[in-house]
Design a protein around this motif. Structure first.
Motif, PDB file in Angstrom:
ATOM      1  N   GLU A  89       0.828  -1.211   0.000  1.00 51.16           N
ATOM      2  CA  GLU A  89       0.000   0.000   0.000  1.00 51.16           C
ATOM      3  C   GLU A  89       0.864   1.264   0.000  1.00 51.16           C
ATOM      4  O   GLU A  89       0.548   2.245  -0.679  1.00 51.16           O
ATOM      5  N   ILE A  90       1.954   1.231   0.747  1.00 47.72           N
ATOM      6  CA  ILE A  90       2.852   2.394   0.771  1.00 47.72           C
ATOM      7  C   ILE A  90       3.462   2.612  -0.611  1.00 47.72           C
ATOM      8  O   ILE A  90       3.495   3.744  -1.122  1.00 47.72           O
ATOM      9  N   ARG A  91       3.942   1.554  -1.226  1.00 46.60           N
ATOM     10  CA  ARG A  91       4.560   1.679  -2.555  1.00 46.60           C
ATOM     11  C   ARG A  91       3.548   2.158  -3.589  1.00 46.60           C
ATOM     12  O   ARG A  91       3.879   2.958  -4.475  1.00 46.60           O
ATOM     13  N   HIS A  92       2.302   1.685  -3.480  1.00 50.56           N
ATOM     14  CA  HIS A  92       1.278   2.145  -4.416  1.00 50.56           C
ATOM     15  C   HIS A  92       1.013   3.635  -4.233  1.00 50.56           C
ATOM     16  O   HIS A  92       0.902   4.382  -5.221  1.00 50.56           O
ATOM     17  N   ALA A  93       0.941   4.088  -2.984  1.00 51.45           N
ATOM     18  CA  ALA A  93       0.717   5.513  -2.726  1.00 51.45           C
ATOM     19  C   ALA A  93       1.885   6.350  -3.240  1.00 51.45           C
ATOM     20  O   ALA A  93       1.686   7.447  -3.801  1.00 51.45           O
ATOM     21  N   LEU A  94       3.104   5.854  -3.048  1.00 46.32           N
ATOM     22  CA  LEU A  94       4.275   6.587  -3.536  1.00 46.32           C
ATOM     23  C   LEU A  94       4.278   6.671  -5.057  1.00 46.32           C
ATOM     24  O   LEU A  94       4.714   7.677  -5.639  1.00 46.32           O
ATOM     25  N   GLU A  95       3.772   5.628  -5.701  1.00 47.06           N
ATOM     26  CA  GLU A  95       3.672   5.666  -7.167  1.00 47.06           C
ATOM     27  C   GLU A  95       2.651   6.718  -7.604  1.00 47.06           C
ATOM     28  O   GLU A  95       2.876   7.450  -8.585  1.00 47.06           O
ATOM     29  N   LEU A  96       1.547   6.829  -6.869  1.00 43.25           N
ATOM     30  CA  LEU A  96       0.561   7.881  -7.169  1.00 43.25           C
ATOM     31  C   LEU A  96       1.181   9.266  -6.994  1.00 43.25           C
ATOM     32  O   LEU A  96       0.894  10.188  -7.771  1.00 43.25           O
ATOM     33  N   LYS A  97       2.045   9.389  -6.015  1.00 45.63           N
ATOM     34  CA  LYS A  97       2.740  10.662  -5.803  1.00 45.63           C
ATOM     35  C   LYS A  97       3.672  10.964  -6.979  1.00 45.63           C
ATOM     36  O   LYS A  97       3.711  12.101  -7.481  1.00 45.63           O
ATOM     37  N   ARG A  98       4.409   9.961  -7.434  1.00 49.86           N
ATOM     38  CA  ARG A  98       5.323  10.170  -8.568  1.00 49.86           C
ATOM     39  C   ARG A  98       4.550  10.549  -9.827  1.00 49.86           C
ATOM     40  O   ARG A  98       5.029  11.311 -10.667  1.00 49.86           O
ATOM     41  N   GLN A  99       3.332  10.020  -9.967  1.00 48.92           N
ATOM     42  CA  GLN A  99       2.505  10.332 -11.135  1.00 48.92           C
ATOM     43  C   GLN A  99       1.819  11.684 -11.021  1.00 48.92           C
ATOM     44  O   GLN A  99       1.190  12.138 -11.980  1.00 48.92           O
ATOM     45  N   GLY A 100       1.905  12.314  -9.841  1.00 49.41           N
ATOM     46  CA  GLY A 100       1.281  13.608  -9.645  1.00 49.41           C
ATOM     47  C   GLY A 100      -0.187  13.538  -9.265  1.00 49.41           C
ATOM     48  O   GLY A 100      -0.864  14.577  -9.228  1.00 49.41           O
ATOM     49  N   VAL A 101      -0.687  12.335  -8.967  1.00 49.14           N
ATOM     50  CA  VAL A 101      -2.095  12.188  -8.571  1.00 49.14           C
ATOM     51  C   VAL A 101      -2.311  12.787  -7.189  1.00 49.14           C
ATOM     52  O   VAL A 101      -3.341  13.424  -6.925  1.00 49.14           O
ATOM     53  N   ILE A 102      -1.352  12.580  -6.278  1.00 48.95           N
ATOM     54  CA  ILE A 102      -1.404  13.143  -4.931  1.00 48.95           C
ATOM     55  C   ILE A 102      -0.107  13.899  -4.667  1.00 48.95           C
ATOM     56  O   ILE A 102       0.879  13.744  -5.399  1.00 48.95           O
ATOM     57  N   LYS A 103      -0.108  14.703  -3.608  1.00 49.75           N
ATOM     58  CA  LYS A 103       1.075  15.502  -3.293  1.00 49.75           C
ATOM     59  C   LYS A 103       1.931  14.881  -2.182  1.00 49.75           C
ATOM     60  O   LYS A 103       3.149  15.027  -2.187  1.00 49.75           O
ATOM     61  N   ARG A 104       1.257  14.224  -1.217  1.00 54.36           N
ATOM     62  CA  ARG A 104       1.993  13.750  -0.049  1.00 54.36           C
ATOM     63  C   ARG A 104       1.539  12.346   0.353  1.00 54.36           C
ATOM     64  O   ARG A 104       0.394  11.958   0.127  1.00 54.36           O
ATOM     65  N   VAL A 105       2.466  11.629   1.004  1.00 55.17           N
ATOM     66  CA  VAL A 105       2.184  10.303   1.562  1.00 55.17           C
ATOM     67  C   VAL A 105       2.592  10.305   3.035  1.00 55.17           C
ATOM     68  O   VAL A 105       3.728  10.683   3.374  1.00 55.17           O
ATOM     69  N   ALA A 106       1.655   9.904   3.902  1.00 56.66           N
ATOM     70  CA  ALA A 106       1.930   9.810   5.338  1.00 56.66           C
ATOM     71  C   ALA A 106       1.719   8.368   5.780  1.00 56.66           C
ATOM     72  O   ALA A 106       0.766   7.710   5.343  1.00 56.66           O
ATOM     73  N   VAL A 107       2.609   7.879   6.632  1.00 55.21           N
ATOM     74  CA  VAL A 107       2.553   6.490   7.096  1.00 55.21           C
ATOM     75  C   VAL A 107       2.584   6.479   8.615  1.00 55.21           C
ATOM     76  O   VAL A 107       3.394   7.174   9.241  1.00 55.21           O
ATOM     77  N   THR A 108       1.709   5.689   9.221  1.00 57.21           N
ATOM     78  CA  THR A 108       1.668   5.561  10.678  1.00 57.21           C
ATOM     79  C   THR A 108       1.326   4.126  11.038  1.00 57.21           C
ATOM     80  O   THR A 108       1.282   3.237  10.194  1.00 57.21           O
ATOM     81  N   GLY A 109       1.108   3.850  12.317  1.00 55.84           N
ATOM     82  CA  GLY A 109       0.643   2.536  12.741  1.00 55.84           C
ATOM     83  C   GLY A 109       1.725   1.597  13.210  1.00 55.84           C
ATOM     84  O   GLY A 109       2.864   1.984  13.480  1.00 55.84           O
ATOM     85  N   CYS A 110       1.366   0.330  13.288  1.00 58.84           N
ATOM     86  CA  CYS A 110       2.212  -0.678  13.930  1.00 58.84           C
ATOM     87  C   CYS A 110       3.526  -0.916  13.203  1.00 58.84           C
ATOM     88  O   CYS A 110       4.537  -1.237  13.838  1.00 58.84           O
ATOM     89  N   MET A 111       3.544  -0.794  11.878  1.00 53.89           N
ATOM     90  CA  MET A 111       4.813  -0.958  11.162  1.00 53.89           C
ATOM     91  C   MET A 111       5.825   0.091  11.604  1.00 53.89           C
ATOM     92  O   MET A 111       7.012  -0.195  11.751  1.00 53.89           O
ATOM     93  N   VAL A 112       5.353   1.296  11.823  1.00 50.52           N
ATOM     94  CA  VAL A 112       6.254   2.374  12.255  1.00 50.52           C
ATOM     95  C   VAL A 112       6.802   2.079  13.640  1.00 50.52           C
ATOM     96  O   VAL A 112       8.007   2.222  13.902  1.00 50.52           O
ATOM     97  N   ASP A 113       5.926   1.638  14.553  1.00 53.52           N
ATOM     98  CA  ASP A 113       6.385   1.356  15.919  1.00 53.52           C
ATOM     99  C   ASP A 113       7.267   0.112  15.973  1.00 53.52           C
ATOM    100  O   ASP A 113       8.133   0.002  16.845  1.00 53.52           O
TER     101      ASP A 113
END
Length: 431
Positions: A59-83
């Motif tokens: 899901e993170i990689r998919h969101a980052l790809e949307l960012k590279r394509q200019g669909v979105i501007k920012r990606v934020a990640v939180t939750g258990c993976m971060v901790d």
């Protein structure tokens, strides 16, 4: 800011998503329902087992790809993976704009527009959130009564991620439940890593039954559902309360993990097979129509064929209404990681066998179900769940005729195949 939310993992994680999303809404941000409408995608990850980490990574990689394509501007990640992975997250996903821990969700509105890694320690206490919304259907909600875990099961990463057990004060839970009820919620599922340990930190003893008695006094309360009970803390007092109160669904989610004593000992579970069986026998005697859900892990290190055969026999004899089967995942940082592992092919085969065993159990249950009358909650006009089914986890049923969505009614089972059942509505109990 317009944000699109991806919430992964268990209901406990969903309650975190509800809380920090409500904070963002209260500070003028807008929740949208497609990435194409959003400025920012926020991913609340699960990090419990390897498969969850893979899902979060995708899901993170998919969101980052949307960012590279200019669909979105920012990606934020939180939750258990971060901790769980902490500084490694910033190294693995350098293009992610904001990476923040579970504790940092408490002031998400201050950091969501900032760049960087924000790691904070979990608080020593758990309180009612300052802001709260529900991301479930309007008639059903999860209410987190505690977080963290004091057990040290040999396979589990939760204590390292979520910290020590922390109960929410009783009066604040009652306040939260009252607000949910006033807002039209008719089914409240109580959740924690272990609901039966509730209060052990605040009141120096397990206090789930005391909490339930206070919740039952709420005017207009619909139904309560108890999730994530630990077997050695399921008491006669709890069973008696469930049997005597129609507002508590006769349902208990009680993850057992195994029944063979050698496996339970290696897992560092705080109960043996006899205690488990005694508890289940007590529940079935006290609450004859109780519906039990459980989970089992197969292929745990050093599980023998004899151990596995004992588990299959147990599943046949105790006839669980709903059951999850998981192959053991080897997780770094846990004691079981260092144990002698079982080949993957053996784990796959055992999982298939246990699922087949459960399938035959369900066939037997279905024969008894046809013609039975029970409480049902309508998730839509023509579909919903019986009291035997927790939202988003267990089975669903269809109705022979439409009813008001969100209502609770008596219904008769007219057909049953696998986990698919058909219900004839008889009498509405609560609109």
């Amino acid at each position: 800011m317009k944000f699109f939310l991806i919430s992964l993992g268990c209901p406990k994680n969903l309650t975190n998503s509800e809380e920090f999303s409500a904070r963002l809404l209260a500070h003028g941000h807008q929740l949208v329902f497609t990435p194409q409408e959003a400025d920012t995608v926020i991913i609340n990850t699960c990090g419990f087992i390897s498969s969850a980490v893979k899902e979060g990574t995708a899901e993170i990689r998919h969101a980052l790809e949307l960012k590279r394509q200019g669909v979105i501007k920012r990606v934020a990640v939180t939750g258990c993976m971060v901790d769980r992975y902490r500084e490694q997250m910033a190294k693995d996903f350098p293009e992610a704009d904001t990476v923040f821990s579970i504790a940092a969700q408490d002031h998400v509105e201050d950091l969501i527009g900032q760049d960087g890694l924000f790691l904070e320690s979990l608080a020593n206490a758990l309180y009612i959130p300052e802001y709260k919304m529900t991301l479930t259907a309007t008639h059903t909600a999860y209410l987190k009564i505690a977080d963290g875990c004091n057990y040290r099961c040999a396979y589990c990463t939760i204590p390292f991620i979520r910290g020590a057990y922390r109960s929410k004060p009783m009066e604040q839970i009652v306040q939260e439940a009252r607000l949910l009820t006033q807002n039209g919620v008719k089914e409240i599922s109580l959740i924690a890593q272990d609901t039966t340990s509730y209060g052990i930190d605040l009141y120096k003893k397990p206090s789930l039954t005391d909490l339930l008695k206070k919740l039952l006094k709420i005017r207009g309360l619909g139904r309560l559902r108890i999730m994530y009970a630990y077997p050695n803390l399921v008491t006669q007092e709890l069973a008696d309360l469930m049997a005597g109160e129609e507002q508590i669904f006769h349902y208990l989610d009680i993850p057992l993990q195994h029944i063979a004593d050698p496996v339970l000992k290696n897992m560092n579970r705080q109960c043996d097979g006899k205690k488990i069986k005694d508890t289940l026998d007590m529940l079935k005697k006290t609450v004859p129509d109780i519906s039990l859900r459980t989970n089992f892990i197969v292929g745990f290190p050093q599980e023998t064929q004899k151990d596995f055969n004992e588990l299959k026999k147990f599943v046949r004899e105790y006839e669980f209404d709903n059951m999850g089967v998981f192959e053991y995942f080897r997780e770094k940082g846990t004691p079981a990681y260092e144990m002698k592992q079982i080949p993957a092919a053996v784990k796959h085969q055992r999982a298939r066998e246990l699922e087949e065993t459960q399938s035959r159990v369900i066939d037997k249950i279905n024969k008894r179900l046809v013609g039975a009358e029970m409480e049902v909650i309508a998730d839509g006009a023509d579909f919903g769940r019986t009291y035997k089914d927790a939202p988003d986890i267990d089975g669903k049923v269809t109705f022979t005729k439409p009813v008001p969505p969100g209502c609770i009614f008596y219904g008769r089972v007219v057909a049953a195949q696998g986990y698919e059942r058909e219900i004839e509505p008889l009498k509405i109990i609560k609109k």
